[in-house]
Motif scaffolding. Sequence first.
Motif, PDB file in Angstrom:
ATOM      1  N   HIS A   1      33.598  94.616  58.913  1.00  0.00           N
ATOM      2  CA  HIS A   1      33.665  93.585  59.953  1.00  0.00           C
ATOM      3  C   HIS A   1      34.286  94.138  61.235  1.00  0.00           C
TER       4      HIS A   1
ATOM      5  N   ARG B   1      33.685  83.229  55.952  1.00  0.00           N
ATOM      6  CA  ARG B   1      32.867  83.469  54.750  1.00  0.00           C
ATOM      7  C   ARG B   1      33.719  83.403  53.481  1.00  0.00           C
TER       8      ARG B   1
ATOM      9  N   GLU C   1      34.296  79.864  52.541  1.00  0.00           N
ATOM     10  CA  GLU C   1      33.136  79.290  51.830  1.00  0.00           C
ATOM     11  C   GLU C   1      33.169  79.629  50.339  1.00  0.00           C
ATOM     12  N   ILE C   2      33.432  80.905  50.048  1.00  0.00           N
ATOM     13  CA  ILE C   2      33.509  81.300  48.630  1.00  0.00           C
ATOM     14  C   ILE C   2      34.682  80.593  47.960  1.00  0.00           C
TER      15      ILE C   2
ATOM     16  N   PHE D   1      33.799  77.114  47.026  1.00  0.00           N
ATOM     17  CA  PHE D   1      32.920  77.110  45.853  1.00  0.00           C
ATOM     18  C   PHE D   1      33.729  77.292  44.572  1.00  0.00           C
ATOM     19  N   LEU D   2      34.656  78.261  44.588  1.00  0.00           N
ATOM     20  CA  LEU D   2      35.431  78.544  43.375  1.00  0.00           C
ATOM     21  C   LEU D   2      36.357  77.385  43.018  1.00  0.00           C
TER      22      LEU D   2
ATOM     23  N   ILE E   1      38.029  87.538  46.124  1.00  0.00           N
ATOM     24  CA  ILE E   1      37.181  86.982  47.188  1.00  0.00           C
ATOM     25  C   ILE E   1      37.170  87.933  48.385  1.00  0.00           C
TER      26      ILE E   1
ATOM     27  N   SER F   1      37.708  91.203  48.383  1.00  0.00           N
ATOM     28  CA  SER F   1      36.915  92.386  48.050  1.00  0.00           C
ATOM     29  C   SER F   1      35.431  92.074  48.116  1.00  0.00           C
ATOM     30  N   LEU F   2      35.039  90.977  47.483  1.00  0.00           N
ATOM     31  CA  LEU F   2      33.626  90.617  47.403  1.00  0.00           C
ATOM     32  C   LEU F   2      33.035  90.474  48.802  1.00  0.00           C
ATOM     33  N   ASP F   3      33.727  89.752  49.684  1.00  0.00           N
ATOM     34  CA  ASP F   3      33.182  89.544  51.014  1.00  0.00           C
ATOM     35  C   ASP F   3      33.170  90.834  51.833  1.00  0.00           C
TER      36      ASP F   3
ATOM     37  N   LYS G   1      33.151  94.016  50.783  1.00  0.00           N
ATOM     38  CA  LYS G   1      32.220  95.026  50.276  1.00  0.00           C
ATOM     39  C   LYS G   1      30.773  94.622  50.579  1.00  0.00           C
ATOM     40  N   LEU G   2      30.449  93.359  50.374  1.00  0.00           N
ATOM     41  CA  LEU G   2      29.069  92.953  50.639  1.00  0.00           C
ATOM     42  C   LEU G   2      28.749  93.056  52.122  1.00  0.00           C
ATOM     43  N   GLN G   3      29.737  92.775  52.976  1.00  0.00           N
ATOM     44  CA  GLN G   3      29.481  92.910  54.409  1.00  0.00           C
ATOM     45  C   GLN G   3      29.267  94.379  54.782  1.00  0.00           C
TER      46      GLN G   3
END
Lengths: 318, 318, 318, 318, 318, 318
Positions: D155, D167, D170-171, D174-175, D278, D280-282, D284-286
């Motif tokens: 980012h 983002r 948002e996750i 959801f969780l 969360i 890490s996930l955001d 790494k995917l970005q």
Amino acid sequence: MTLISTLTDKQEVTGFFLVKELDVKQTNATPPKDYWDLVLADSSGQITAKYWDLKPGEKETLQSLQVAKVHGVAQLYRERLQLKIIRIRPAGPEDGVQLTDYIRAAPVEAKELVAQIRAKVDSIGDPDIRNIAAYCVVKAGDRLEHYPAAKSHHHAYYAGLAYHTVRMLEIGEFLCAQRPFLNRDALIAGIVLHDLAKPEEMNAQLGIVSEYSDRGRLIGHLALISGWIVEAALKLGVPADSPKVTVLQHLVLSHHNLGEWGSPVQPQLAEAVALHYIDSLDAKLQMVEDALGSIPEQEAWTPLIRGLENKAVYRTRF
Amino acid sequence: MTLISTLTDKQEVTGFFLVKELDVKQTNATPPKDYWDLVLADSSGQITAKYWDLKPGEKETLQSLQVAKVHGVAQLYRERLQLKIIRIRPAGPEDGVQLTDYIRAAPVEAKELVAQIRAKVDSIGDPDIRNIAAYCVVKAGDRLEHYPAAKSHHHAYYAGLAYHTVRMLEIGEFLCAQRPFLNRDALIAGIVLHDLAKPEEMNAQLGIVSEYSDRGRLIGHLALISGWIVEAALKLGVPADSPKVTVLQHLVLSHHNLGEWGSPVQPQLAEAVALHYIDSLDAKLQMVEDALGSIPEQEAWTPLIRGLENKAVYRTRF
Amino acid sequence: MTLISTLTDKQEVTGFFLVKELDVKQTNATPPKDYWDLVLADSSGQITAKYWDLKPGEKETLQSLQVAKVHGVAQLYRERLQLKIIRIRPAGPEDGVQLTDYIRAAPVEAKELVAQIRAKVDSIGDPDIRNIAAYCVVKAGDRLEHYPAAKSHHHAYYAGLAYHTVRMLEIGEFLCAQRPFLNRDALIAGIVLHDLAKPEEMNAQLGIVSEYSDRGRLIGHLALISGWIVEAALKLGVPADSPKVTVLQHLVLSHHNLGEWGSPVQPQLAEAVALHYIDSLDAKLQMVEDALGSIPEQEAWTPLIRGLENKAVYRTRF
Amino acid sequence: MTLISTLTDKQEVTGFFLVKELDVKQTNATPPKDYWDLVLADSSGQITAKYWDLKPGEKETLQSLQVAKVHGVAQLYRERLQLKIIRIRPAGPEDGVQLTDYIRAAPVEAKELVAQIRAKVDSIGDPDIRNIAAYCVVKAGDRLEHYPAAKSHHHAYYAGLAYHTVRMLEIGEFLCAQRPFLNRDALIAGIVLHDLAKPEEMNAQLGIVSEYSDRGRLIGHLALISGWIVEAALKLGVPADSPKVTVLQHLVLSHHNLGEWGSPVQPQLAEAVALHYIDSLDAKLQMVEDALGSIPEQEAWTPLIRGLENKAVYRTRF
Amino acid sequence: MTLISTLTDKQEVTGFFLVKELDVKQTNATPPKDYWDLVLADSSGQITAKYWDLKPGEKETLQSLQVAKVHGVAQLYRERLQLKIIRIRPAGPEDGVQLTDYIRAAPVEAKELVAQIRAKVDSIGDPDIRNIAAYCVVKAGDRLEHYPAAKSHHHAYYAGLAYHTVRMLEIGEFLCAQRPFLNRDALIAGIVLHDLAKPEEMNAQLGIVSEYSDRGRLIGHLALISGWIVEAALKLGVPADSPKVTVLQHLVLSHHNLGEWGSPVQPQLAEAVALHYIDSLDAKLQMVEDALGSIPEQEAWTPLIRGLENKAVYRTRF
Amino acid sequence: MTLISTLTDKQEVTGFFLVKELDVKQTNATPPKDYWDLVLADSSGQITAKYWDLKPGEKETLQSLQVAKVHGVAQLYRERLQLKIIRIRPAGPEDGVQLTDYIRAAPVEAKELVAQIRAKVDSIGDPDIRNIAAYCVVKAGDRLEHYPAAKSHHHAYYAGLAYHTVRMLEIGEFLCAQRPFLNRDALIAGIVLHDLAKPEEMNAQLGIVSEYSDRGRLIGHLALISGWIVEAALKLGVPADSPKVTVLQHLVLSHHNLGEWGSPVQPQLAEAVALHYIDSLDAKLQMVEDALGSIPEQEAWTPLIRGLENKAVYRTRF
């Protein structure tokens, strides 16, 4: 004569065994009562034993590393056999038993192993290297005949050190033939010397290490044998900083490969690289062979083996 | 006499400098042309220099570790000053310059440092320890007067080894006074000996290490000084496996603390623990002091320092 | 008054001891029977004790961290002495015993240690740094007088935290004199502050840590003291992002040196480097001194010490 | 208007570009000659550029982070396109260009992102947690609108920090719906706060980090935001050692999970575990999405990505 | 015919060489000018070469992995020889040169190596193991005749994979004779299979790996060959979960020993332990032999070797 | 019906429980006496139990994984409740009890979970990927309905594997919606397949893993499922080296992320990165949720959780 490896549940046995370990312990009863917790051994293996009926005055009659005459019953306890002792007494001269008949030992006669090592030393072409190696073999003395290669890691039995050395010499000879660029003198001397200071590092009897020596704990067998080489060179008049002495010191100092495994320098000679991997290959395979040999034939998995990434080994069958 | 540390952009300078490094390189022109890529130094620091107009026949007139008379212009190149050389020639007897005036050195006179080390050795109460330490100091010879303590890590200058040793001795004396349970003889000897084989491990002139020796690479200064102690004991008639020799060997072998830092054994004596942390404390603080001293006063951050977890150091100001 | 450190096998003893730990356990008998498993302590050391004859109604008469009057017999159990208790009761006012006479404590009077710390704070030249340090010392309150420096790692006794701080201050003063480039204000404040939030991190009485606090487990004493410094700055009107506050926060946050040892930033100030190594030096040497002091004089090796690469320490004798 | 991402070899272009980096360098010619080495950027990507014909006096006409009007030719150099500049001048008011049209930015409008963050803070039920979070958002100020989330790791563009936060929110929502045992107040506040001190840790303009601040290097954004929370609590009258403050400090201090990644404590709350994963996930995917987006559609492999175990990523196609 | 290894400074040479690498680069001139940067090779070694006078239209006349006729002059550049090319053209049919005469290759004929491997497979007693091994050898196809064993790590030349396999088979046979408890069928099959999927993992011509394949990067040769074994079992009607298939999969999957070296499981069979150490021994010794063979006889130290803890190797001489 | 989680000290209870573990042990009495050491379980939790009065002939009446009718008394032993059994007998048909009523299970019905997984497989757009996933689900068979996801690490209960898969699928769908660049077919298939070979890796009944299978220990579930994919491709006529098969193999092989965690390759697809972090997120949060759910509501800290850096988790309360 019943061997330990053949005992089964509820079997009664009378015979001679080596007292490998002997501790006086106390029951949880109130008041607590003394009993003996023992490890008995013969050439086929070992078994835990309890002597609950320890009598006053009997406590001083037996020591570890003696042979004892034992009458007892094998019993399953938590899925493992142990021996409940009914009567026990030290073996005496009248029993005519040989201590060495009851200990675990290399599969080749100790004197034969030492003779092979000496012959390899004699076959070294370079006189300086040969003489330094020979000096160190003499310094190790007759301990080379009976020392194990380690406390428990591998080759932990009578003449284990000599056996390990001889097997490595066989592999070393094969590799020198396969890859002629290797310097045979250096590799043979390196194999002979690499663990030769173990008798200064630890105290052992009958192939059983009781403890590390103070000097062993404070210096370690790598720096110890490096010091022996310095001493040999000084005594033999070989300049202590000559290339040959440097090579021999490097071989022994680097044979554990990595700093975290105890080597202050990493292998930087072809022969040092060979020495390290021959050592690993022989030690690891012996761990596997001994672990498989110490479980019943019908069992598939050995216990965890610390030297093999703490993994168990599976018995290949086909 | 203009000092390197005072040069500014576009300043013209004529003076004597040590040629610390000298390489013949070639430009990318077609055909390529030879030029000299140099590092010039004086006691205040060093500067990169280029001599583009290298003439045929001039190539062999100068070598590294000589003093040269230089005429040139300082120029900013990629944010750093370098010297564009207009004329350069080796200094001759007629110039009356002293090589040692142009090198970076410990802030205390080398002879004074060595005298302090010798005095500390003399103050060791135990005769065996004192004699072994003295033997090794003699063996190091006059290299102790000028060797750096390392190639670049810390104390990398003329007499850096002796300076490091003396500062550690000061801390050692303070700690022995603060904690009387420490054995002063062992700690003083350990400090004197711990890096004393560096002159066998590396080749240095004028405080500048050109390379590690073969023997240094293959054995390392820890096992080397351990070997010196064995040699000293043998020559002095002290039993090579006596507790005193063991303690001295342990001190030097363990002073890097961990296997991955080169110690085959870890500190297991109070004095060995003290030795390791005194060594770290002095080396790390000297790295910081030297790094801060080598950047302009107005700059806040030093370059990254490998010995400090590869971190830069910030200048405290208040 | 018999000291624990002087007890021998089969010796009968009557006296007062601190009940350091007290657990109700049950024998393996059927049905199981309650007994007390205790650790008794005095200023000379501690001993495991069993009270087998626990009577109904007696279970609630005693708690840990009380002094008790004990009549019992020392017995060797698995090579270690323990005390078989015949009679035990809590000490009452009529016994005239002082709890503090029975606990392990720093060798210097707690009030004297705190006075020395306060005096060092007063000697800080910069008023902002002095005031922030003083604010935090006040916030720690009288816990500074009795807290240990750790649960078991080092200085784990009454006033251990203050004692550790004072010894570090002594080394700090020595280094500031030896290396004048160090900023004394920053180093003195850093030493005083570095472990000062330990009383918020753990709960302790009489120098014995019972447990970590929730806040201590979730934040840790490094970030806690960093928060105290923010609070002090806000309360004292020092800008919270000023260089002085930054330096003090950096000193405490970096003093464990590496991330895996709990420091979110690595030392990047000369004083932070000094602080870390002074802390290590004092903590490690105290571990060694205490470990050697807690084994009989005739024994050569201490137990394994976790803070010293899990190695035992050998007693130098000559 | 030609976009950088559409340039091809030998294409001539005239247009406006952001000067992202600008260095004066010198050719290897004798004498060396100054030229500009630039990185030009627009919203579609960036390209290296050379301006060989730098004229005397022209050197001071342009700075990095300005928009410039450029006329040049794209050329393949070592398999990568670069721009050979023929003419270049800074854009002036008369050109009517907006700096923000030429920078890389999050795909959502910055003000919209900040509004979403503020709305999430307002939705926190617990008033203390809501107020502390709101205080810190105010303290971050308008930097939250434009800061990147990192210098280059992920980012790394205009409003990257706010985009990453949104983002993650948002996750997080959801969780919380999927696993009702999670405390939504704590998790929402933790996500908002976790990187909020990045603007104090680094200096950035237009989404481009020029350097870390002194305070950022010495304290790090984890301990910085922990200090903001202390400050907020003091200012708002929430006890600084209350469980809510402790939980918020724990969330931010532990969100890097491991000591070697900069967290002085490890996650010990359900919400702290959720926050770390969360994040890490955001992140790494970005990294993956941005890396795939910055290579031509027809290429299969991205460059190595440091944050993904230094592996390249392959484009799935089916 | 002049060999590359015999070239000396200023020597003029005309001959045929393999164009191992060929890049079009550009000089720093304004405007930049294209030239060729090449690596030329023959069976004795390789040399960097520059062709400055690249003419328009000449750029497409030559490709890497062709033989070219070259006229040039050897020149010392930064202490290493390189070839300045005066004329260069691709070899044509009229020149009568064989590509394979100019590449580095195993010291044994490729067809002979493959024949030995096939013979060993035929000697496996168990039909299922023999058939699976044979199936995989067929699947590898004629790539087994020319593939290297690695891109650069070890045996990185024509038929290196087959040569490595054959030498390992020799060691394996020796060990099976020395330690009869080893299962020869499993060990022979394991050695043949362990690297056999390398041709699926990487793309190579003439023993030179140009790149890893997509499938190779995403799966790795360990899981690839494990998949081949599954395929072979299915095609041959051997149950895919039978002990024999399990053993073969285990051997190949565990042969890198540790997870960080790429093995998803660690060796848990005697033969798997043997396979790993035989592989290490052969690969490491070949690295040493090749490194020593590629430096002039009079030099003592090789370059750093990544596979040997990044250490250089010293030439033993006596 | 009294639930285990509601038992209190001294409470007498009669009811049905699952015998989760059953060992015959022996008391320390002389002679030792057999007793049963059991773990009893119901859907609310489990409790250790002792049956001291084991009668001759009674030893063979009960086995683990049966339901038994038990009469006993809860007693505090070393601060934990255990059940002293007075009478115990296996449940018979006449008792009308269902084994599945007494085991710990996922909070969603197993058949419902499997139906959801099948529906997700059916929703995969690409026929090859869908068919391979479906083939593997069929191969797993009805074990997918009851297997746990691990022996003890996480989701260690009846239908834990299916529950873990379904929750991951929910997160996966959310991410595919949030980040449209993700390939939904690959991610859904990857989630379904990633742990699907666990039933081949371990032997479990009723959600309780008794042991790893030989094939599981020697190959591991990552390489096992990779082999299933090869088998599916061969059986379905999808080329085994096609990109789709490669992607599916890569997803399962890389999902542990690092070599030391068992992955022979690291994630190199967007979907592989997503898969790993979704897996971590779901597994870690479930560990936390289960750990908090298994301690009494009034307790603040769980036991240490190995999968969470061996930290305990604190219960957030506000």
